[in-house]
Design an enzyme around this catalytic site. Structure first.
Site, PDB file in Angstrom:
ATOM      1  N   ILE A 107       0.900  -1.250  -0.030  1.00  0.00           N
ATOM      2  CA  ILE A 107       0.100  -0.029  -0.010  1.00  0.00           C
ATOM      3  C   ILE A 107       0.707   1.259  -0.075  1.00  0.00           C
ATOM      4  O   ILE A 107       0.588   2.244  -0.406  1.00  0.00           O
ATOM      5  CB  ILE A 107      -0.857  -0.015   1.163  1.00  0.00           C
ATOM      6  CG1 ILE A 107      -2.222  -1.039   0.883  1.00  0.00           C
ATOM      7  CG2 ILE A 107      -1.601   1.408   1.533  1.00  0.00           C
ATOM      8  CD1 ILE A 107      -2.976  -1.340   1.851  1.00  0.00           C
ATOM      9  N   GLU A 167      10.886 -19.441  18.758  1.00  0.00           N
ATOM     10  CA  GLU A 167       9.869 -20.197  19.673  1.00  0.00           C
ATOM     11  C   GLU A 167       9.245 -21.338  18.692  1.00  0.00           C
ATOM     12  O   GLU A 167       8.126 -21.880  18.820  1.00  0.00           O
ATOM     13  CB  GLU A 167       8.674 -19.531  20.355  1.00  0.00           C
ATOM     14  CG  GLU A 167       9.002 -18.250  20.997  1.00  0.00           C
ATOM     15  CD  GLU A 167      10.038 -18.243  22.332  1.00  0.00           C
ATOM     16  OE1 GLU A 167      10.400 -19.439  22.450  1.00  0.00           O
ATOM     17  OE2 GLU A 167      10.573 -17.465  22.945  1.00  0.00           O
TER      18      GLU A 167
HETATM   19  C1  LIG Z   1      16.922 -13.556  16.125  1.00  0.00           C
HETATM   20  C2  LIG Z   1      16.783 -14.783  16.763  1.00  0.00           C
HETATM   21  C3  LIG Z   1      16.716 -14.912  17.801  1.00  0.00           C
HETATM   22  C4  LIG Z   1      16.771 -16.274  18.592  1.00  0.00           C
HETATM   23  N1  LIG Z   1      16.668 -16.497  20.002  1.00  0.00           N
HETATM   24  C5  LIG Z   1      16.817 -17.662  20.631  1.00  0.00           C
HETATM   25  C6  LIG Z   1      17.055 -17.618  21.986  1.00  0.00           C
HETATM   26  O1  LIG Z   1      16.885 -16.562  22.871  1.00  0.00           O
HETATM   27  N2  LIG Z   1      17.180 -18.888  22.649  1.00  0.00           N
HETATM   28  C7  LIG Z   1      17.139 -20.034  21.783  1.00  0.00           C
HETATM   29  O2  LIG Z   1      17.456 -21.162  22.298  1.00  0.00           O
HETATM   30  N3  LIG Z   1      17.032 -20.116  20.442  1.00  0.00           N
HETATM   31  C8  LIG Z   1      16.586 -18.856  19.660  1.00  0.00           C
HETATM   32  N4  LIG Z   1      16.815 -18.648  18.731  1.00  0.00           N
HETATM   33  C9  LIG Z   1      16.740 -20.012  17.726  1.00  0.00           C
HETATM   34  C10 LIG Z   1      15.391 -20.479  17.075  1.00  0.00           C
HETATM   35  O3  LIG Z   1      14.530 -20.756  18.206  1.00  0.00           O
HETATM   36  C11 LIG Z   1      15.646 -21.412  16.090  1.00  0.00           C
HETATM   37  O4  LIG Z   1      16.397 -20.644  15.099  1.00  0.00           O
HETATM   38  C12 LIG Z   1      14.432 -22.047  15.656  1.00  0.00           C
HETATM   39  O5  LIG Z   1      13.996 -23.030  16.505  1.00  0.00           O
HETATM   40  C13 LIG Z   1      14.631 -22.979  14.278  1.00  0.00           C
HETATM   41  O6  LIG Z   1      15.755 -23.745  14.573  1.00  0.00           O
HETATM   42  P1  LIG Z   1      16.848 -23.682  13.130  1.00  0.00           P
HETATM   43  O7  LIG Z   1      17.270 -22.265  13.021  1.00  0.00           O
HETATM   44  O8  LIG Z   1      17.994 -24.612  13.800  1.00  0.00           O
HETATM   45  O9  LIG Z   1      16.168 -24.429  12.078  1.00  0.00           O
HETATM   46  P2  LIG Z   1      15.860 -25.972  11.807  1.00  0.00           P
HETATM   47  O10 LIG Z   1      15.544 -26.794  13.029  1.00  0.00           O
HETATM   48  O11 LIG Z   1      17.464 -26.489  11.178  1.00  0.00           O
HETATM   49  O12 LIG Z   1      14.841 -26.008  10.485  1.00  0.00           O
HETATM   50  C14 LIG Z   1      15.113 -25.437   9.328  1.00  0.00           C
HETATM   51  C15 LIG Z   1      13.786 -25.709   8.501  1.00  0.00           C
HETATM   52  O13 LIG Z   1      13.583 -27.096   8.594  1.00  0.00           O
HETATM   53  C16 LIG Z   1      12.049 -27.141   9.020  1.00  0.00           C
HETATM   54  N5  LIG Z   1      12.092 -28.527   9.947  1.00  0.00           N
HETATM   55  C17 LIG Z   1      12.837 -28.820  10.954  1.00  0.00           C
HETATM   56  N6  LIG Z   1      12.265 -29.852  11.321  1.00  0.00           N
HETATM   57  C18 LIG Z   1      10.994 -30.134  10.669  1.00  0.00           C
HETATM   58  C19 LIG Z   1      10.410 -31.216  11.011  1.00  0.00           C
HETATM   59  N7  LIG Z   1      10.374 -32.286  11.782  1.00  0.00           N
HETATM   60  N8  LIG Z   1       9.251 -31.365   9.984  1.00  0.00           N
HETATM   61  C20 LIG Z   1       8.935 -30.314   8.878  1.00  0.00           C
HETATM   62  N9  LIG Z   1      10.132 -29.581   8.949  1.00  0.00           N
HETATM   63  C21 LIG Z   1      10.978 -29.193   9.691  1.00  0.00           C
HETATM   64  C22 LIG Z   1      11.997 -25.867   9.643  1.00  0.00           C
HETATM   65  O14 LIG Z   1      10.830 -25.493  10.054  1.00  0.00           O
HETATM   66  C23 LIG Z   1      12.795 -25.018   9.034  1.00  0.00           C
HETATM   67  O15 LIG Z   1      11.922 -24.535   7.958  1.00  0.00           O
HETATM   68  C24 LIG Z   1      16.656 -17.432  17.737  1.00  0.00           C
HETATM   69  C25 LIG Z   1      16.864 -17.302  16.558  1.00  0.00           C
HETATM   70  C26 LIG Z   1      16.822 -15.989  15.909  1.00  0.00           C
HETATM   71  C27 LIG Z   1      16.794 -16.025  14.232  1.00  0.00           C
END
Ligand SMILES: Cc1cc2nc3c(=O)[nH]c(=O)nc-3n(C[C@H](O)[C@H](O)[C@H](O)COP(=O)(O)OP(=O)(O)OC[C@H]3O[C@@H](n4cnc5c(N)ncnc54)[C@H](O)[C@@H]3O)c2cc1C
Length: 399
Positions: free
Chosen positions: A351, A377
């Site tokens: 928009i 989360e």
């Molecule tokens: C800015 C920021 C702040 C954060 N702060 C915190 C914090 O304070 N404390 C903390 O502990 N963590 C924190 N995180 C981490 C965050 O919780 C994770 O990035 C998130 O849970 C996803 O995990 P990953 O990045 O390892 O992705 P992955 O688990 O590697 O997933 C990658 C992709 O695969 C998909 N996927 C994974 N498993 C499955 C499944 N079984 N079925 C279908 N799809 C799947 C996911 O949905 C995603 O699309 C933060 C992340 C960011 C970016």
């Protein structure tokens, strides 16, 4: 907001808290957010203001110096704050989760030691579950805490993505302890790690490298934490019950999900506010763009999404407050609020036409903030896993 995202049945105290926070957001956060965000500057003054309002202790029980308010009150406060600037809600989010975990699962000594200082904001919490190799798959944690001969633990491993990693003084750390407990996830333990603020080797064996550079969610620090022979006493185990860490962290995440939903609602509300204002000011083909049906319908869709997300978030918070298990509802609220937030923000951006792409306009910042809520989360895929698992349990075929 006059009409959208209203919450029925609030007490006078809740309404008063929300009115105070709304005023604070309008006067102290919105006018400063752009400059602080573009400078990636920690909102120190705003944090002081939140301390004065008692927001760091909003859900901490009164006997430990807090306001003893409900998850719903907290979520509505977070919605307001995120409407101003999501990074500020990030400062209190991990703090709130850690305080919740200590209040629910800590020993009396741990509650007395931490909660009164957490209520004033003197001690601020970070939540550390993720690692470089895992986020969704929490059970794969590789950071290890091993008992030494004297009963202390020695921690080795690298944690990733600690929101408030540098500015916090208390980290709830999930590590593998493998102390022989059986049952799924019984080999993970939560430690309450006290540390000074700052970067570098903050304690012998604990290094917080510098801030990670992020696409959005700036101002608030996100870091790694490197444990290398870090020694910690057994009294720091949450609840002094090793092997219960997974369920404690999941309890924290469950309230965290409502909180992330609330943040998504806040951003979506702000995106809608910006869009409806701009649509009445910007003219094309001789009339305000709001008078083109294509734009008016976008506004209608956006408002409907804002409303639906808010009501689901409120429902999930109320369920948790009533003591009812809310994993499915919290997952649904988080899923819909974060997906709708991304959609509403995108529409508000469109928009704004070309101006939406300018860093001078607030919508450009919201466009960079919204994607984080799809991930933090638990991603949308993980929410769908939780929701479908809960539903299949509930609707199991009876033979
Ligand atoms: C800015 C920021 C702040 C954060 N702060 C915190 C914090 O304070 N404390 C903390 O502990 N963590 C924190 N995180 C981490 C965050 O919780 C994770 O990035 C998130 O849970 C996803 O995990 P990953 O990045 O390892 O992705 P992955 O688990 O590697 O997933 C990658 C992709 O695969 C998909 N996927 C994974 N498993 C499955 C499944 N079984 N079925 C279908 N799809 C799947 C996911 O949905 C995603 O699309 C933060 C992340 C960011 C970016």
């Amino acid at each position: 907001m006059a009409r959208l995202a209203q919450t029925a049945g609030l007490s006078d105290v809740q309404s008063e808290i929300l009115a105070t926070v709304r005023e604070f957001v309008d006067k102290e956060i919105i006018p400063k957010a752009q400059e602080l965000e573009h400078g990636d500057t920690y909102p120190a003054e705003i944090v002081e203001g939140m301390k004065e309002m008692g927001l760091f202790g909003i859900t901490i029980p009164e006997e430990y110096g807090g306001l003893g308010e409900s998850l719903l009150t907290y979520a509505l406060v977070v919605e307001e704050i995120a409407r101003g600037w999501m990074s500020v809600s990030g400062v209190i989010n991990t703090h709130f989760i850690v305080a919740h975990m200590i209040a629910r699962h800590g020993t009396e000594a741990q509650k007395r030691h931490f909660l009164p200082r957490m209520a004033t904001g003197e001690v601020r919490g970070a939540f550390s579950m993720s690692e470089p190799g895992l986020g969704s798959d929490v059970a794969a944690i590789s950071t290890k805490a091993t008992r030494d001969g004297g009963g202390d633990y020695v921690v080795d491993g690298t944690k990733m993505w600690l929101t408030n990693g540098g500015t916090s003084t208390l980290v709830a750390l999930l590590a593998r302890t493998d102390e022989g407990a059986d049952g799924p996830h019984r080999n993970l333990t939560t430690f309450l790690v006290e540390k000074p603020e700052g970067y570098g080797e903050v304690l012998p064996g604990l290094t917080i490298p510098g801030k990670l550079d992020k696409m959005g969610y700036k101002g608030v620090d996100t870091t790694e934490a490197v444990f290398d022979g870090f020694r910690i006493g057994a009294y720091t185990v949450l609840g002094e019950t090793p092997g219960r860490g997974f369920s404690y962290m999941m309890d924290g995440i469950e309230v965290g999900r409502v909180n992330v939903a609330a943040r998504a609602c806040g951003i979506a509300i702000r995106a809608f506010e910006l869009a409806i204002e701009y649509a009445q000011q910007r003219e094309t083909f001789g009339k305000p763009i709001a008078e083109h049906q294509a734009i008016a319908f976008k506004l209608a869709d956006m408002a409907t999404k804002v409303e639906a997300a808010h009501q689901m978030m409120v429902n999930a918070a109320r369920l948790k407050d009533s003591g009812t298990r809310n994993d499915v509802e919290a997952g649904m609220a988080k899923l819909i609020a974060s997906e709708y937030c991304a959609e509403v923000t995108q529409e508000a951006f469109r928009i704004h036409g070309g101006y939406g792409y300018s860093t001078e306009y607030e919508i450009e910042r919201l466009m960079r903030e919204a994607p984080f809520l799809l991930i933090g989360e638990g991603t949308s895929e993980i929410q769908k896993t939780i929701i479908s698992k809960g539903l299949l349990e509930e609707y199991r075929l009876r033979s």
